[in-house]
Design a protein around this motif. Sequence first.
Motif, mmCIF file in Angstrom:
data_model
loop_
_atom_site.group_PDB
_atom_site.id
_atom_site.type_symbol
_atom_site.label_atom_id
_atom_site.label_comp_id
_atom_site.label_asym_id
_atom_site.label_seq_id
_atom_site.Cartn_x
_atom_site.Cartn_y
_atom_site.Cartn_z
ATOM 1 N N HIS A 43 34.631 32.681 24.051
ATOM 2 C CA HIS A 43 34.857 33.831 24.923
ATOM 3 C C HIS A 43 36.142 34.537 24.506
ATOM 4 O O HIS A 43 37.120 33.896 24.156
ATOM 5 C CB HIS A 43 35.020 33.389 26.386
ATOM 6 C CG HIS A 43 33.849 32.657 26.916
ATOM 7 N ND1 HIS A 43 32.779 33.303 27.468
ATOM 8 C CD2 HIS A 43 33.571 31.333 26.983
ATOM 9 C CE1 HIS A 43 31.886 32.410 27.858
ATOM 10 N NE2 HIS A 43 32.341 31.208 27.568
ATOM 11 N N THR A 45 39.412 36.642 25.583
ATOM 12 C CA THR A 45 40.265 36.886 26.742
ATOM 13 C C THR A 45 41.641 37.349 26.267
ATOM 14 O O THR A 45 42.082 36.985 25.184
ATOM 15 C CB THR A 45 40.405 35.619 27.624
ATOM 16 O OG1 THR A 45 41.209 35.922 28.756
ATOM 17 C CG2 THR A 45 41.028 34.472 26.855
ATOM 18 N N ASP A 46 42.273 38.134 27.118
ATOM 19 C CA ASP A 46 43.643 38.554 26.844
ATOM 20 C C ASP A 46 44.640 37.652 27.563
ATOM 21 O O ASP A 46 45.841 37.767 27.356
ATOM 22 C CB ASP A 46 43.859 40.010 27.278
ATOM 23 C CG ASP A 46 43.073 40.985 26.413
ATOM 24 O OD1 ASP A 46 42.969 40.739 25.196
ATOM 25 O OD2 ASP A 46 42.551 41.977 26.955
ATOM 26 N N HIS A 47 44.139 36.749 28.412
ATOM 27 C CA HIS A 47 45.024 35.842 29.161
ATOM 28 C C HIS A 47 45.554 34.748 28.248
ATOM 29 O O HIS A 47 44.902 34.341 27.298
ATOM 30 C CB HIS A 47 44.273 35.196 30.327
ATOM 31 C CG HIS A 47 43.774 36.173 31.337
ATOM 32 N ND1 HIS A 47 44.608 36.887 32.153
ATOM 33 C CD2 HIS A 47 42.515 36.550 31.658
ATOM 34 C CE1 HIS A 47 43.893 37.672 32.945
ATOM 35 N NE2 HIS A 47 42.612 37.483 32.650
ATOM 36 N N ALA A 52 44.537 31.422 34.670
ATOM 37 C CA ALA A 52 44.016 32.791 34.638
ATOM 38 C C ALA A 52 42.741 32.863 33.805
ATOM 39 O O ALA A 52 41.786 33.559 34.162
ATOM 40 C CB ALA A 52 45.071 33.746 34.097
ATOM 41 N N ILE A 53 42.713 32.122 32.689
ATOM 42 C CA ILE A 53 41.516 32.092 31.843
ATOM 43 C C ILE A 53 40.347 31.498 32.614
ATOM 44 O O ILE A 53 39.245 32.055 32.627
ATOM 45 C CB ILE A 53 41.778 31.294 30.552
ATOM 46 C CG1 ILE A 53 42.797 32.026 29.674
ATOM 47 C CG2 ILE A 53 40.477 31.043 29.789
ATOM 48 C CD1 ILE A 53 43.328 31.200 28.520
ATOM 49 N N GLU A 54 40.566 30.365 33.292
ATOM 50 C CA GLU A 54 39.501 29.732 34.073
ATOM 51 C C GLU A 54 39.022 30.636 35.200
ATOM 52 O O GLU A 54 37.825 30.748 35.445
ATOM 53 C CB GLU A 54 39.976 28.392 34.621
ATOM 54 C CG GLU A 54 40.130 27.343 33.531
ATOM 55 C CD GLU A 54 40.683 26.027 34.041
ATOM 56 O OE1 GLU A 54 41.229 25.982 35.170
ATOM 57 O OE2 GLU A 54 40.573 25.028 33.309
ATOM 58 N N ASP A 55 39.946 31.292 35.888
ATOM 59 C CA ASP A 55 39.550 32.222 36.965
ATOM 60 C C ASP A 55 38.707 33.369 36.417
ATOM 61 O O ASP A 55 37.789 33.851 37.073
ATOM 62 C CB ASP A 55 40.785 32.794 37.673
ATOM 63 C CG ASP A 55 41.483 31.779 38.558
ATOM 64 O OD1 ASP A 55 40.857 30.746 38.883
ATOM 65 O OD2 ASP A 55 42.643 32.023 38.923
ATOM 66 N N ASP A 56 39.001 33.801 35.216
ATOM 67 C CA ASP A 56 38.303 34.917 34.607
ATOM 68 C C ASP A 56 36.919 34.524 34.078
ATOM 69 O O ASP A 56 35.983 35.314 34.139
ATOM 70 C CB ASP A 56 39.157 35.474 33.460
ATOM 71 C CG ASP A 56 38.685 36.826 32.969
ATOM 72 O OD1 ASP A 56 38.195 37.631 33.791
ATOM 73 O OD2 ASP A 56 38.815 37.078 31.764
ATOM 74 N N LEU A 57 36.780 33.291 33.593
ATOM 75 C CA LEU A 57 35.564 32.907 32.877
ATOM 76 C C LEU A 57 34.625 31.961 33.621
ATOM 77 O O LEU A 57 33.452 31.867 33.266
ATOM 78 C CB LEU A 57 35.928 32.265 31.531
ATOM 79 C CG LEU A 57 36.673 33.159 30.554
ATOM 80 C CD1 LEU A 57 37.025 32.385 29.294
ATOM 81 C CD2 LEU A 57 35.869 34.396 30.213
#
Length: 68
Positions: A43, A45-47, A52-57
Amino acid sequence: KGRCVCVTERGQEDLVAPCVFVSPAGEKRALFMHEETTWLTVHRTDHTNLDAIEDDLILARYRIKGAL
């Protein structure tokens, strides 16, 4: 390695290793493993912060009508 059923909003598909595919951005999927399976996803991501990555994905809860 392995064999599973992948369920998305587009329906369900039996996947048998080796298998490579590209899924549309934002697609949600549930996997039902029929045997020991190795699954790898990539994936963008810019995080840089893991939370933040887990929350986004990762979506903690999602139900598809008519799914297995």
